[in-house]
Design a protein around this motif. Structure first.
Motif, PDB file in Angstrom:
ATOM      1  N   ARG A 100       0.869  -1.188   0.000  1.00 19.08           N
ATOM      2  CA  ARG A 100       0.000   0.000   0.000  1.00 19.08           C
ATOM      3  C   ARG A 100       0.904   1.236   0.000  1.00 19.08           C
ATOM      4  N   VAL A 101       0.657   2.126  -0.968  1.00 17.95           N
ATOM      5  CA  VAL A 101       1.547   3.285  -1.116  1.00 17.95           C
ATOM      6  C   VAL A 101       0.748   4.573  -0.955  1.00 17.95           C
ATOM      7  N   SER A 102       1.282   5.491  -0.161  1.00 20.29           N
ATOM      8  CA  SER A 102       0.625   6.795  -0.049  1.00 20.29           C
ATOM      9  C   SER A 102       1.706   7.874  -0.039  1.00 20.29           C
ATOM     10  N   ARG A 103       1.286   9.101  -0.353  1.00 20.49           N
ATOM     11  CA  ARG A 103       2.265  10.198  -0.331  1.00 20.49           C
ATOM     12  C   ARG A 103       2.585  10.538   1.114  1.00 20.49           C
ATOM     13  N   ILE A 104       3.816  10.958   1.366  1.00 17.83           N
ATOM     14  CA  ILE A 104       4.125  11.337   2.746  1.00 17.83           C
ATOM     15  C   ILE A 104       3.547  12.730   2.998  1.00 17.83           C
ATOM     16  N   THR A 105       3.080  12.933   4.197  1.00 12.83           N
ATOM     17  CA  THR A 105       2.543  14.259   4.506  1.00 12.83           C
ATOM     18  C   THR A 105       3.683  15.103   5.060  1.00 12.83           C
ATOM     19  N   THR A 106       3.880  16.258   4.447  1.00 15.94           N
ATOM     20  CA  THR A 106       5.040  17.063   4.870  1.00 15.94           C
ATOM     21  C   THR A 106       4.655  17.990   6.021  1.00 15.94           C
TER      22      THR A 106
END
Ligand code: HEM
Length: 649
Positions: free
Chosen positions: A643-649
């Motif tokens: 499962r891939v998600s964008r990192i929250t900056t």
């Protein structure tokens, strides 16, 4: 009393035996001829099979009954396969996950030096002792331990005459020409290529993540599928966090990298659209097509083809390989196609190098012709191009330059068939290995969110939270935690878990300490190996050795590399690991692999967060490299869904 047949009676007996078949041949000459075409080879094969079984029976008797087998006093597993004379212990090894078969025997026998049985009950030495392996793989000894001829025949079928298949002086000659292309300087020059495709990979994954959150028109809350996404992964995907076969995408990136960095060829494997309905076949990609066909064939060698190659290994049975069959035809045709395209690449490179040298001659105002360029001239040219005025050269370019130098004797040069063999070898050896290693590493990191976060923090410290700039080669090589993660992954999930050799002449292999005999009453300090006997190079078993790595050797703990135990620090192996083996037959691409692996990992972990899917059990399967698949989803084949998600900056 002596009983003898008089010559005349012997001849008449022979005639009486032969006369029925002779009269049959006379009456039906054509049918007899056709029948003989089938019967004679069948007879030879049956005789050969009986021969092998007799040898196996003799091996069995001399080990278990007469105890005259020279390995009788060596520890051996208690149980063999169901048909021991055929497969010895190989069934057990094959059924278990990679390495686990060898390790299970090690645990059962409580020793790292033992003998198990292979095809037709042939003895296979297993020495899980790093010092013994260093001795065997050293410059002085490695040419005495060759790849088994059956393995070389199989490899040659797919790879041609490349360095992975060559032995002895041919290997030395090829390796000498190839080596400069893999030196640190050359690999450093390839960094922009590693970066370019790592960014392309990130872009593709980013597209899928973003589309998954916007495609709310999906049926029953399930987003539209992405290319190479299984129905299982699609079903558990969530908006902004799709489940993607990360292994498939890493393999495409690695193919683009080896194509471009290897020989300036653009596969454009990452140019595929993430929407399966928009995937179009790229016209004119002959190398890609031929390679894909060949590659699929390497994944599945059927038993008939294997036996055909195995038998044709014996002098009297060479003809067995000429029996036509579908798989042989498919391999030959794909290899033929690959050969044609590779030949064109080689011709183009030759022209390119001659022109480049001619331009240099003119620029220097020298009287020398391009054909008279020596190794020193090439080196001088290389150092002037290192100033950045010309782009880095691909591996084939560097190899061919080394091959074309006027002061390399014709006997040392590679011919065209050998150059083509290097292209196919680099394609196969150089892309599935690193891509699988990267996919397994993401899986390891997905199971340990803190480790993943620690790595990400180091990456962001260097290149910013949005990966604002590309790492250069020296930065990549000097990031301690990235280095620790990569090496730990090489250790616990070696892409190639073991390999095999056969002793050319008899030899004695020293051991680092005494090991117990079978009855436990005595010990031995060295192992004598007669000519022709097989020995396993147990890559993963040594990488997981508790005596070197401690009681948590099986666990993924990158921190151990920040403070290596003395037993690892002084084990003498390159990078303290067996992963690339060592010596003249060690992996020539290890620096390439490390730089490419770090580049991909840096970009992927710097941009995304990776998670495993709850309740999905990933298992390792041994093929040429270790691949992953999900239990219960065998119909999908090899995959590494995360499962891939964008990192929250
Ligand atoms: C994670 C990545 C890799 C691993 C674990 C790995 C491992 C190995 C191992 C164990 C061998 C020895 C095989 C044997 O002799 O039985 C080998 C040989 C070889 N590898 Fe790699 N490899 C990797 C990546 C690469 C890459 C990226 C390239 C090329 C760009 C490459 C090119 C080769 C070649 C040409 C040989 C044959 C060397 C010789 O026999 O002289 N490998 N590799």
């Amino acid at each position: 009393m002596k009983f003898e047949l008089a010559p005349s009676s012997a001849a008449s007996l022979l005639l009486s035996v032969l006369s029925p078949p002779i009269s049959l041949i006379r009456s039906y000459p054509i049918s007899s001829f056709l029948a003989s075409l089938v019967l004679i080879p069948l007879l030879v094969v049956v005789t050969a099979a009986l021969g092998f079984l007799s040898i196996a029976t003799w091996r069995y008797i001399s080990l278990h009954i007469l105890a005259t087998d020279m390995y009788s006093h060596f520890p051996r597993p208690a149980r063999t396969d169901r048909y021991p004379l055929l497969t010895g212990n190989l069934g057990h090894i094959r059924k278990a996950p990679p390495v686990e078969g060898h390790l299970a025997f090690q645990r059962e026998l409580n020793t790292k030096v033992y003998v198990y049985r292979g095809l037709f009950y042939s003895p296979r030495l297993m020495i899980g002792d790093a010092k013994a392996m260093l001795h065997l793989l050293s410059a002085a000894n490695s040419y005495n331990y060759e790849k088994p001829s059956s393995t070389r025949l199989v490899l040659k079928n797919f790879l041609g005459e490349g360095v992975l298949v060559a032995e002895g002086d041919v290997h030395k000659r090829q390796r000498k020409i190839l080596q400069p292309a893999f030196n640190v300087g050359a690999i450093r020059e390839l960094n922009p290529i590693f970066m370019r495709y790592s960014r392309d990979l990130v872009e593709k994954i980013g597209q899928m993540v973003d589309r998954s959150s916007s495609e709310k028109e999906a049926v029953n809350g399930i987003t539209k599928p992405f290319v190479a996404q299984s129905k299982y992964s699609q079903n558990v995907s969530r908006p902004g966090a799709p489940v993607i076969d990360i292994g498939w995408w890493c393999t495409r990136a690695a193919l683009d990298i080896i194509g471009d960095a290897g020989f300036g060829y653009h596969f454009e494997a990452l140019k595929v659209d993430v929407d399966p309905s928009l995937v179009v076949k790229r016209a004119g990609d002959e190398l890609g097509d031929a390679f894909n066909t060949l590659f699929k064939l390497t994944l599945k060698i059927d038993i008939f083809r294997f036996l055909q190659l195995y038998l044709s290994n014996f002098r009297l049975l060479k003809w067995v390989d000429s029996i036509p069959n579908k798989r042989k035809r498919a391999t030959e045709s794909a290899y033929g196609e690959l050969e044609k395209v590779s030949m064109r690449i080689v011709e183009r490179k030759k022209k390119e190098i001659r022109n480049e040298m001619q331009a240099e001659v003119e620029a220097r105002g020298s009287s020398k012709t391009a054909n008279g360029f020596t190794k020193a001239d090439f080196d001088e040219k290389e150092s002037s191009s290192m100033t950045g005025s010309t782009p880095g050269k691909d591996l084939l370019h560097l190899m061919m330059r080394a091959n074309m130098a006027a002061d390399v004797s014709p006997r040392e040069k590679l011919d065209d068939a050998e150059l083509i063999g290097q292209i196919t070898t680099l394609l196969i050896a150089g892309h599935e290995t690193t891509s699988n290693q990267t996919a397994w590493t993401l899986w390891l990191l997905a199971q340990q969110p803190e480790t993943q976060q620690k790595l990400r923090a180091e990456i962001h410290d260097h290149f910013g939270k949005g990966m604002e700039r590309d790492p250069n080669y020296d930065e990549l090589m000097s990031m301690p935690y990235l280095d620790a993660v990569c090496k730990e992954s090489f250790r616990v999930k070696s892409a190639v878990p073991s390999t095999i050799r056969v002793a050319k002449t008899s030899a004695t292999i020293p051991l680092s300490k005494p090991y117990p005999t079978r009855d436990g009453k005595s010990t031995f300090n060295s192992v004598h190996i007669p000519a022709g006997r097989e020995i396993i190079i147990p890559i993963s078993a040594i990488n997981l050795d508790q005596e070197i790595w401690g009681s948590n050797a099986a666990d993924f703990v990158p921190e151990r590399w920040l403070d290596l135990p003395a037993s690892a620090k002084h084990n003498g192996l390159p990078m303290h690991l067996m992963t690339f083996i060592s010596g003249p037959r060690g992996c020539i691409g290890n620096r390439f692999a490390l730089a490419e692996f770090k580049a991909m990992l840096c970009h992927l972990v710097g941009n995304f967060h990776f998670e495993t899917v709850a309740d999905w059990k990933v298992e390792a399967k041994q093929t040429a490299v270790i691949r992953s698949r999900v239990i219960g989803q065998e119909d999908v084949g090899p995959q590494m869904p995360l499962r891939v998600s964008r990192i929250t900056t």
